[in-house]
Design a protein around this motif. Structure first.
Motif, PDB file in Angstrom:
ATOM      1  N   THR A   1      -8.297  17.625  90.529  1.00 43.81           N
ATOM      2  CA  THR A   1      -7.770  18.953  91.384  1.00 43.81           C
ATOM      3  C   THR A   1      -7.298  18.375  92.690  1.00 43.81           C
ATOM      4  N   ALA A   2      -5.811  18.900  93.112  1.00 47.77           N
ATOM      5  CA  ALA A   2      -5.464  18.379  94.489  1.00 47.77           C
ATOM      6  C   ALA A   2      -6.655  18.402  95.497  1.00 47.77           C
ATOM      7  N   GLY A   3      -6.463  17.237  96.514  1.00 51.66           N
ATOM      8  CA  GLY A   3      -7.613  17.247  97.361  1.00 51.66           C
ATOM      9  C   GLY A   3      -8.810  16.423  97.046  1.00 51.66           C
ATOM     10  N   LEU A   4      -9.204  16.329  95.740  1.00 53.63           N
ATOM     11  CA  LEU A   4     -10.050  15.411  95.352  1.00 53.63           C
ATOM     12  C   LEU A   4      -9.685  14.412  94.278  1.00 53.63           C
ATOM     13  N   ARG A   5      -8.594  14.233  94.289  1.00 47.84           N
ATOM     14  CA  ARG A   5      -7.890  13.161  93.164  1.00 47.84           C
ATOM     15  C   ARG A   5      -8.355  11.664  93.661  1.00 47.84           C
ATOM     16  N   GLY A   6      -8.393  11.397  94.775  1.00 56.37           N
ATOM     17  CA  GLY A   6      -8.894  10.113  94.943  1.00 56.37           C
ATOM     18  C   GLY A   6     -10.290   9.750  94.542  1.00 56.37           C
ATOM     19  N   GLN A   7     -11.371  10.819  94.226  1.00 55.59           N
ATOM     20  CA  GLN A   7     -12.535  10.647  93.436  1.00 55.59           C
ATOM     21  C   GLN A   7     -12.463  10.976  92.141  1.00 55.59           C
ATOM     22  N   ALA A   8     -11.584  11.929  91.760  1.00 56.26           N
ATOM     23  CA  ALA A   8     -11.780  12.576  90.415  1.00 56.26           C
ATOM     24  C   ALA A   8     -10.908  11.965  89.436  1.00 56.26           C
ATOM     25  N   ALA A   9      -9.780  11.431  89.739  1.00 59.72           N
ATOM     26  CA  ALA A   9      -8.842  10.972  88.750  1.00 59.72           C
ATOM     27  C   ALA A   9      -9.607   9.922  87.836  1.00 59.72           C
ATOM     28  N   ASN A  10      -9.344   9.876  86.697  1.00 61.37           N
ATOM     29  CA  ASN A  10     -10.158   8.980  85.754  1.00 61.37           C
ATOM     30  C   ASN A  10      -9.402   9.221  84.167  1.00 61.37           C
ATOM     31  N   LEU A  11      -9.772   8.019  83.474  1.00 63.68           N
ATOM     32  CA  LEU A  11      -9.362   7.957  81.977  1.00 63.68           C
ATOM     33  C   LEU A  11     -10.405   8.615  81.037  1.00 63.68           C
ATOM     34  N   GLU A  12     -10.182   9.697  80.195  1.00 64.03           N
ATOM     35  CA  GLU A  12     -11.108   9.954  79.201  1.00 64.03           C
ATOM     36  C   GLU A  12     -10.625   9.281  77.656  1.00 64.03           C
ATOM     37  N   VAL A  13     -11.727   8.620  77.154  1.00 67.73           N
ATOM     38  CA  VAL A  13     -11.464   7.830  75.899  1.00 67.73           C
ATOM     39  C   VAL A  13     -12.243   8.916  74.775  1.00 67.73           C
ATOM     40  N   LYS A  14     -11.433   9.451  74.191  1.00 68.07           N
ATOM     41  CA  LYS A  14     -12.275  10.659  73.317  1.00 68.07           C
ATOM     42  C   LYS A  14     -12.823  10.385  71.954  1.00 68.07           C
ATOM     43  N   PRO A  15     -12.102   9.459  71.120  1.00 65.78           N
ATOM     44  CA  PRO A  15     -12.705   9.211  69.923  1.00 65.78           C
ATOM     45  C   PRO A  15     -14.128   8.655  70.173  1.00 65.78           C
ATOM     46  N   VAL A  16     -15.114   9.083  70.619  1.00 67.23           N
ATOM     47  CA  VAL A  16     -16.466   8.746  70.843  1.00 67.23           C
ATOM     48  C   VAL A  16     -17.371   9.718  70.623  1.00 67.23           C
ATOM     49  N   ASP A  17     -18.494   9.219  70.064  1.00 61.53           N
ATOM     50  CA  ASP A  17     -19.521  10.164  69.612  1.00 61.53           C
ATOM     51  C   ASP A  17     -21.096   9.358  70.065  1.00 61.53           C
ATOM     52  N   LEU A  18     -22.021   9.851  69.977  1.00 61.93           N
ATOM     53  CA  LEU A  18     -23.560   9.871  70.635  1.00 61.93           C
ATOM     54  C   LEU A  18     -24.152   8.680  69.755  1.00 61.93           C
ATOM     55  N   ALA A  19     -23.485   8.471  68.587  1.00 64.48           N
ATOM     56  CA  ALA A  19     -24.100   7.398  67.556  1.00 64.48           C
ATOM     57  C   ALA A  19     -23.628   6.127  68.110  1.00 64.48           C
ATOM     58  N   ALA A  20     -22.885   6.090  68.969  1.00 71.95           N
ATOM     59  CA  ALA A  20     -22.480   4.764  69.740  1.00 71.95           C
ATOM     60  C   ALA A  20     -23.429   4.322  70.737  1.00 71.95           C
ATOM     61  N   ASN A  21     -23.720   3.089  70.735  1.00 71.03           N
ATOM     62  CA  ASN A  21     -24.363   2.319  71.807  1.00 71.03           C
ATOM     63  C   ASN A  21     -23.638   2.475  73.008  1.00 71.03           C
ATOM     64  N   PRO A  22     -24.311   3.132  74.150  1.00 69.21           N
ATOM     65  CA  PRO A  22     -23.149   3.481  75.279  1.00 69.21           C
ATOM     66  C   PRO A  22     -22.945   1.981  76.032  1.00 69.21           C
ATOM     67  N   TYR A  23     -23.804   1.049  75.935  1.00 72.93           N
ATOM     68  CA  TYR A  23     -23.253  -0.113  76.422  1.00 72.93           C
ATOM     69  C   TYR A  23     -22.317  -0.800  75.911  1.00 72.93           C
ATOM     70  N   LEU A  24     -22.334  -0.739  74.658  1.00 72.16           N
ATOM     71  CA  LEU A  24     -21.410  -1.412  73.926  1.00 72.16           C
ATOM     72  C   LEU A  24     -20.098  -0.604  73.835  1.00 72.16           C
ATOM     73  N   ALA A  25     -20.164   0.634  73.900  1.00 69.41           N
ATOM     74  CA  ALA A  25     -18.835   1.423  74.016  1.00 69.41           C
ATOM     75  C   ALA A  25     -18.177   1.212  75.417  1.00 69.41           C
ATOM     76  N   LEU A  26     -18.905   1.342  76.409  1.00 72.06           N
ATOM     77  CA  LEU A  26     -18.235   1.436  77.587  1.00 72.06           C
ATOM     78  C   LEU A  26     -17.642  -0.335  77.928  1.00 72.06           C
ATOM     79  N   GLY A  27     -18.681  -0.976  77.500  1.00 72.45           N
ATOM     80  CA  GLY A  27     -18.278  -2.695  77.633  1.00 72.45           C
ATOM     81  C   GLY A  27     -16.978  -2.858  76.821  1.00 72.45           C
TER      82      GLY A  27
END
Length: 467
Positions: A345-371
């Motif tokens: 949202t305008a006014g919060l972009r300095g904090q909120a702007a980000n990239l979403e990686v969508k082909p991810v599910d919770l069978a993924a080890n989160p440390y491996l997926a983020l890394g």
């Protein structure tokens, strides 16, 4: 986040003193046991537990655990590599005392993530938490970058299954509907209270699309803490559900058809307190480095799916036109693209702007997926990668010639295809190191073999209650 110091022969006096004090505090709060938690290569949470009074010994010397769990499958069968999978050897689990948390939803228990270390005091090369910490430390040292990350958590609530492992959702209200929130109001209120008591900073909680499905999103943290908190959140979601007589599945697909449970990753790169995903002169306010980071993730998205969608059931979820992001495409707020650029949202972009990686599910080890996602982005920065033309709408509707011109193609449609992409990706395998990369390949191939010949419904059933 303060990180666990390397253990040395003779113990770790500073941590021991601290653990003695923490053990006394736990006793005063009625805590009798501590869950020592990590996630294996298959994405299954594994634990050992100790009496709370033994915390000082665990901090000094660790707790024994076989390295064979690096090659466990979701069904507890064991595969092997040239290094891992034998009955030989031992590791030590060292609790990260900075993350020690009293479990509101499990009275009498506390929880801590662990680092896995050899008996000679060396970092275990198969430890995914160590991998993620190492990668982020290298990014800070070599590029002056740090990251903020989050893992979306989707799950389905069901009647406890019978002997056949059936799935019967407990909520009948419509997707995103107020009726569903009312139906599960007591459960939801207790869950939010437990999260608050445990220091889990929840941004949103709401009913989701599929029957009986909900989603929880937490505030961004550094990547290691974000992965830790995603594991703790799942422990909490499951524990609160049990107290209400409900069963939880985080599996990618609880049925062969329909929308599955996702675990989308959110990432932003920062330098000196400034978010690089906004305020720049590239498309949609990206800085040059943020564009290169995004382009690096996009280029490696097919190989990344071997890590972010690691189960045969993942490919029941990864279908076009279901907002799962199954194409090598990116776009601003485009939920069908593999990468979704979020401006905020305008006014919060300095904090909120980000990239979403969508082909991810919770069978993924989160440390491996983020890394691995970060490793792909860093390679994009190193090579000065640029983004192709963005996609709007559903990539499945693109004319084939136009899709080819934009580099838009379907992500792997099976785990075997994803493993083939991963084998050919030298950047991801080098980031993981040979021991961990080989474990990823062996476990994925083992999962594929375990369900060979099964139809989609039986594949869904095989993993329905594993996550």
């Amino acid at each position: 986040m303060t990180t666990l110091a390397d253990p040395v022969p003779g113990g770790r006096p500073g941590e021991v003193e601290r653990a003695v004090g923490l053990a006394a505090e736990l006793a005063g709060r009625g805590v009798h046991g501590v869950v020592l938690s990590y996630v294996d290569t298959a994405g299954v949470g594994r634990v050992k537990t100790i009496p709370a009074g033994k915390l000082a010994g665990a901090a000094a010397w660790g707790v024994g655990m076989s390295p064979v769990f690096d090659t466990f499958l979701a069904n507890d069968a064991i595969v092997s590599t040239d290094v891992l999978g034998s009955p030989d050897g031992d590791l030590r689990l060292y609790p990260d005392l900075d993350q020690l948390t009293v479990l509101s939803a499990q009275p009498g228990w506390a929880w801590a993530p662990v680092d896995r270390i050899t008996q000679d005091g060396e970092r275990h090369p198969g430890c995914s938490r160590t991998f993620l910490r190492r990668l982020t430390a290298e990014a800070a040292r070599e590029h002056g970058l740090d990251f903020r990350a989050g893992v979306e958590i989707e799950w389905t609530l069901a009647v406890p299954p019978g002997p056949d492992g059936d799935f019967v959702p407990v909520a009948t209200g419509p997707a995103y509907g107020a009726a569903r929130q009312v139906e599960l109001s007591d459960y939801a209120a207790e869950l939010l209270a437990a999260c608050a008591a445990q220091g889990l900073d929840v941004d949103q909680f709401h009913p989701e699309y599929a029957a009986g499905q909900f989603e929880l999103a937490m505030a961004p943290l550094d990547p290691v803490a974000a992965a830790d908190r995603s594991v703790l959140a799942r422990q909490t979601i499951r524990a609160v559900a049990r107290r209400h007589g409900l069963a939880v599945s985080f599996a990618p697909a609880v049925r062969a058809e329909g929308v599955g449970n996702g675990g989308h990753l959110h990432l932003s790169a920062w330098r000196a307190g400034v978010n690089l995903h906004t305020g720049g002169d590239r498309r949609h306010g990206l800085t040059a480095e943020a564009e290169s980071f995004t382009a690096g993730v996009l280029a490696r998205l097919p190989a990344l799916t071997a890590v972010t969608a690691p189960s045969p059931a993942s490919y029941l979820r990864l279908r076009p036109s279901q907002w799962a992001g199954v194409f090598t495409a990116w776009g601003l707020e485009t939920r069908e693209a593999g990468l979704r650029l979020i401006r905020g949202t305008a006014g919060l972009r300095g904090q909120a702007a980000n990239l979403e990686v969508k082909p991810v599910d919770l069978a993924a080890n989160p440390y491996l997926a983020l890394g691995c996602a970060i490793a792909a982005g860093l390679d994009g920065i190193a090579t000065g990668a640029t983004l192709p033309e963005e996609t709007t709408g559903d990539p499945a509707r693109l004319d084939p010639a136009e899709a080819k011109a934009r580099g838009v193609r379907r992500l792997p449609v099976s785990l075997a295809e994803a493993v083939a992409e991963f084998r050919g990706d030298t950047v991801l395998r080098a980031a993981l190191g040979p021991v961990l990369a080989d474990a990823v390949i062996a476990v994925r191939e083992g999962e594929s073999a375990a369900v060979a010949g099964l139809d989609d419904e039986r594949v869904a059933a095989a993993y329905r209650w594993k996550y």
